[in-house]
Design an enzyme around this catalytic site. Structure first.
Site, PDB file in Angstrom:
ATOM      1  N   ASP A 233       0.786  -1.342  -0.107  1.00 41.86           N
ATOM      2  CA  ASP A 233      -0.046  -0.129  -0.054  1.00 41.86           C
ATOM      3  C   ASP A 233       0.792   1.076   0.093  1.00 41.86           C
ATOM      4  O   ASP A 233       1.798   1.352   0.739  1.00 41.86           O
ATOM      5  CB  ASP A 233      -0.764  -0.062   1.329  1.00 41.86           C
ATOM      6  N   GLU A 276      -4.534   2.578  -4.712  1.00 35.22           N
ATOM      7  CA  GLU A 276      -2.941   2.339  -4.069  1.00 35.22           C
ATOM      8  C   GLU A 276      -2.481   1.282  -3.704  1.00 35.22           C
ATOM      9  O   GLU A 276      -1.447   1.109  -3.069  1.00 35.22           O
ATOM     10  CB  GLU A 276      -2.640   3.694  -3.156  1.00 35.22           C
TER      11      GLU A 276
END
Length: 379
Positions: A233, A276
């Site tokens: 992430d 993301e």
């Protein structure tokens, strides 16, 4: 059994077999028509209602029987269509030659060769169509030269010219059909790629990753093989988008993906599973080596820079790692542990790697490696 299933001989065809399905259905239809009418002509001749001569009557009985055998042969395997079509064309050529020679009272018997050529193009393509065009013309010329066909030279010449024109038109038609089929396959292939690929980064999307990960999980569990999942992430990515704009964020995502891909093996599965958030699936790599790879990725990501209006924009990543265990019942078990490890990495200050053991509550976050050990993941 309905007629459509009968024409498919009970076989199932996939989405990329549309043309084969059409030809298979067409071939079955032609075989049924041939059996019916060849038998009908023979019976009517025996009954004195449509005299085609004793020799050609017998030929029609044989023609009907052989075609019936081809229908049975076609039902044995979906791959028998090519052999069956070649056999049909050959016995049809022989039968129509018999009609040409032994049924002189039929002034229109050459018309059967037109049907032969058209069928050859439809079910076997251009080369077959050309061969049967040449064969038909050759047979007509030889037969006319050696015996009296009771046809004028004008009729013979017109028939040959008609065969040539018919062959040309059939070639144009079948070429168009094949071009449309090729175009359709290319479009379907493009749509399939689009449906399985993330539009921005070009890596696998979440939908395809879910399908493949379950398959990898089943294979690993059955073969007692290791399967390791890395969840990545990008830290504070929303803030980057809000501060520097989505275009800068997109550039960072693209650079991030390219950086990670350069460190992976060809066999590794890399996917964008969220805005993301990314996933890497590693086969037959233990958790220790997976950790070293994760740290190598994390350090490489620190070198990514995007320029925006005089500012250098950086990105960092947190990584959670989990490996399969014998007690896992589905891939979701691995994903859950990896997700908990990622959460722990975020909680521990971000830009670090955490590893989950075989319990969501047993997570280890070693000190980040200053220099990730070099591993060759390029194979």
């Amino acid at each position: 059994m309905n007629i459509n299933n009968f024409l498919h001989s009970g076989f199932k065809f996939t989405g990329d077999e549309n043309l084969q399905q059409f030809k298979f259905k067409m071939l079955n239809s032609i075989l049924i028509i041939v059996v019916f009418f060849s038998l009908l002509f023979a019976l009517l001749s025996d009954l004195g209602m449509n005299d085609i001569g004793p020799i050609h009557t017998k030929v029609n009985y044989v023609y009907s029987f052989l075609t019936l055998m081809l229908i049975y042969f076609l039902r044995l395997s979906k791959q028998n269509d090519t052999a069956a079509s070649h056999a049909l064309l050959m016995i049809s050529l022989i039968t129509f030659t018999s009609a040409l020679i032994f049924v002189p009272q039929d002034e229109f018997r050459i018309i059967w060769f037109y049907l032969l050529i058209f069928v050859a193009y439809i079910i076997n393509g251009k080369i077959s169509g050309l061969l049967y065009t040449l064969a038909s013309i050759t047979i007509i010329l030889i037969a006319n030269f050696t015996i009296d066909l009771h046809l004028s030279n004008v009729a013979i010449h017109s028939a040959i010219l008609g065969l040539i024109i018919g062959s040309f038109l059939s070639d144009v038609y079948t070429s168009k059909i094949n071009n449309y089929e090729s175009s359709l396959k290319q479009q379907n292939s493009s749509l399939s790629i689009l449906a399985s690929t993330d539009y921005l980064t070009g890596v696998m999307n979440r939908r395809m990753f879910n399908q493949i990960s379950e398959h990898y999980f089943d294979t690993a569990q059955q073969g007692h093989l290791s399967l390791t999942l890395l969840l990545l992430d990008l830290d504070h990515f929303k803030k980057i988008n809000d501060t520097y704009g989505h275009q800068t964020g997109d550039q960072l995502l693209i650079s991030f993906v390219q950086t990670v891909k350069n460190l992976l093996r060809k066999s590794d599965i890399f996917s964008r599973i969220g805005g993301e958030e990314f996933a890497i699936l590693l086969s037959q790599i233990d958790k220790q080596d997976a950790y070293l790879l994760a740290e190598k990725i994390r350090k490489a990501v620190e070198n990514i820079t995007v320029h925006y209006e005089g500012h250098n924009v950086y990105v960092r990543t947190s990584i959670g790692i989990a490996q399969n265990s014998a007690t896992d019942s589905s891939f979701d078990d691995i994903f859950s542990r990896s997700d908990m490890a990622l959460y722990k990495a975020k909680k521990e200050g971000r830009n670090r790697t955490c590893c989950a053991a075989f319990s969501e509550h047993d997570i280890n976050c070693p000190q980040p490696l200053e220099q990730a050990e070099r591993l060759d993941f390029s194979i």
